[in-house]
Enzyme design. Structure first.
Site, short mmCIF file in Angstrom:
data_model
loop_
_atom_site.label_atom_id
_atom_site.label_comp_id
_atom_site.label_asym_id
_atom_site.label_seq_id
_atom_site.Cartn_x
_atom_site.Cartn_y
_atom_site.Cartn_z
N ARG A 1 0.87 -1.19 0.01
CA ARG A 1 -0.02 0.09 0.02
C ARG A 1 0.97 1.10 -0.15
O ARG A 1 0.73 2.22 0.41
CB ARG A 1 -0.97 -0.07 1.18
CG ARG A 1 -1.93 -1.02 1.15
CD ARG A 1 -3.06 -1.41 0.39
NE ARG A 1 -3.40 -2.61 0.21
CZ ARG A 1 -2.92 -3.66 -0.63
NH1 ARG A 1 -1.92 -3.53 -1.44
NH2 ARG A 1 -3.66 -4.97 -0.12
N SER B 1 -10.98 -0.61 4.27
CA SER B 1 -10.38 -0.90 5.37
C SER B 1 -9.90 0.34 6.06
O SER B 1 -9.00 1.04 5.23
CB SER B 1 -9.35 -1.96 5.36
OG SER B 1 -10.01 -3.24 5.03
N GLU C 1 -4.55 3.02 6.63
CA GLU C 1 -4.32 3.01 5.44
C GLU C 1 -5.12 4.02 4.62
O GLU C 1 -4.78 4.48 3.36
CB GLU C 1 -5.14 1.64 4.63
CG GLU C 1 -4.82 1.21 3.41
CD GLU C 1 -5.63 0.01 2.87
OE1 GLU C 1 -5.51 -1.07 3.88
OE2 GLU C 1 -6.42 -0.21 1.94
#
Ligand SMILES: Cc1cc2nc3c(=O)[nH]c(=O)nc-3n(C[C@H](O)[C@H](O)[C@H](O)COP(=O)(O)OP(=O)(O)OC[C@H]3O[C@@H](n4cnc5c(N)ncnc54)[C@H](O)[C@@H]3O)c2cc1C
Length: 323
Positions: free
Chosen positions: A161, A213, A319
């Site tokens: 990520r 998320s 995130e």
């Protein structure tokens, strides 16, 4: 004449339907318009926030006291196994184009919301796939120098990520990305994409506004040192018993434990604050259950970090991006 809009509510540009207004807002439909907006922002000494699909951002209740630059670069081109997509192309449209040309490699992204630019910047991934697997090169602009560069994927700093664009924290904007895919069977490609979409619909709390998320999954090495016997055993068994809880060890893209499971084990599933709630269906999603404000979400984020640290001794890392 090109003009910034003023005092634009950002809630309607965020999948969360949360957040205050942007002092200035501009939707750029070409690279020339991106340059114009950046120059204009510099002239007026405004901070700039780049907005893609708004599927991964939490907008503050006070909004943003600068320019929100929405990228609407929606052109797609390319032949053979190559597709070049503008940063504002929705991932779903890229998948439709790839399927139509019988090109395989991006099926994992079936149901992934947001734009190509946002997905490249965060090296989005799931089901064992990541953007970096198919991206061949990225064209971007440095917001300070206005220089446009094309980087091969190997120089984009892709990680879990992560990418060089994310590290540059808004000072480098993705304009387009070139993908190289493999020739496949159209029916098979479409079938996998449908399966991914169905899986998401079953597992994700899509009935409430959400931004996916909230936290990254937790690397196994946050609990057991890489190279240790316990680490190797957990990877081999694909499971870990730890402090009275059991986890499956996913290798996506390296050995990780589900942040959602940690949140549930910390007793937070279904816990709410104001209009925000840890989804009982998927506790790593904090959903906007009933007119939530950004502060409601922020306090649940802080609660999850504190409780997971107390229960498991690990630090959860966001995130999502705060605007
Ligand atoms: C239901 C749901 C499921 C999801 N599932 C997944 C998943 O499986 N895997 C996954 O990785 N993510 C997932 N996400 C998160 C999200 O979809 C991705 O992170 C997506 O790639 C974000 O793209 P976006 O265009 O919406 O970015 P935005 O939310 O608009 O922006 C996110 C960040 O990227 C920056 N940004 C946007 N465009 C650019 C650009 N062109 N250049 C530079 N920076 C830019 C923004 O400034 C911001 O910091 C999910 C989200 C939802 C709502």
């Amino acid at each position: 004449m090109k003009k910034f809009k003023e005092n634009v509510p950002l809630a309607k540009f965020s999948h969360y339907a949360i957040g205050g207004p942007a002092r200035y807002f501009f939707a750029a439909r070409s690279e020339a318009e991106v340059k114009w907006a950046l120059r204009e922002a510099k002239r007026r000494k405004l901070g700039v926030f780049v907005l893609g699909g708004g599927t991964n951002i939490l907008v503050r209740d006070a909004g943003f006291d600068g320019l929100v630059l929405r990228l609407e670069l929606k052109r797609m081109s390319g032949s053979g196994s190559r597709i070049v997509a503008g940063a504002g192309v929705m991932m779903a449209d890229l998948l439709t184009r790839a399927t139509g040309r019988s090109l395989s490699g991006l099926e994992w992204a079936g149901g992934l919301p947001g734009t190509v630019g946002g997905a490249v910047r965060g090296n989005a991934g799931c089901f064992g796939g990541e953007m970096k697997d198919s991206v061949r090169a990225v064209r971007s602009i440095d917001t300070r120098t206005m220089k446009i560069v094309t980087r091969p994927a190997a120089r984009c700093g892709f990680g879990y990520r992560d990418s060089i664009f994310k590290k540059k924290n808004g000072t480098e904007i993705v304009l387009s990305a070139a993908f190289v895919l493999a020739k496949g069977n159209k029916t098979d490609i479409a079938k996998v994409i449908r399966e991914r979409i169905r899986y998401r619909a079953e597992r994700h709390p899509l009935e409430h506004p959400n931004i996916g998320s909230i936290f990254k999954n937790v690397p196994l090495h946050a609990i057991h040192k890489k190279g240790s016997g316990a680490y190797a055993r957990a990877v081999a068994k694909r499971s870990l018993a730890y402090r009275g809880a059991s986890f499956s060890v996913k290798t996506d893209p390296f050995p990780v434990l589900s942040a959602g499971r940690m949140i549930a084990e910390a007793g937070l599933s279904g816990v709410s604050n104001g209009g925000a709630m840890f989804s009982p269906k998927h506790p790593n999603f904090i959903v906007n259950a009933l007119g939530a404000e950004a502060k409601d979400v922020a306090s649940l984020i802080a609660l999850a970090k504190a409780e997971v640290r107390r229960r498991f001794g690990v630090a959860l890392e966001e995130e999502v991006q705060l605007l």
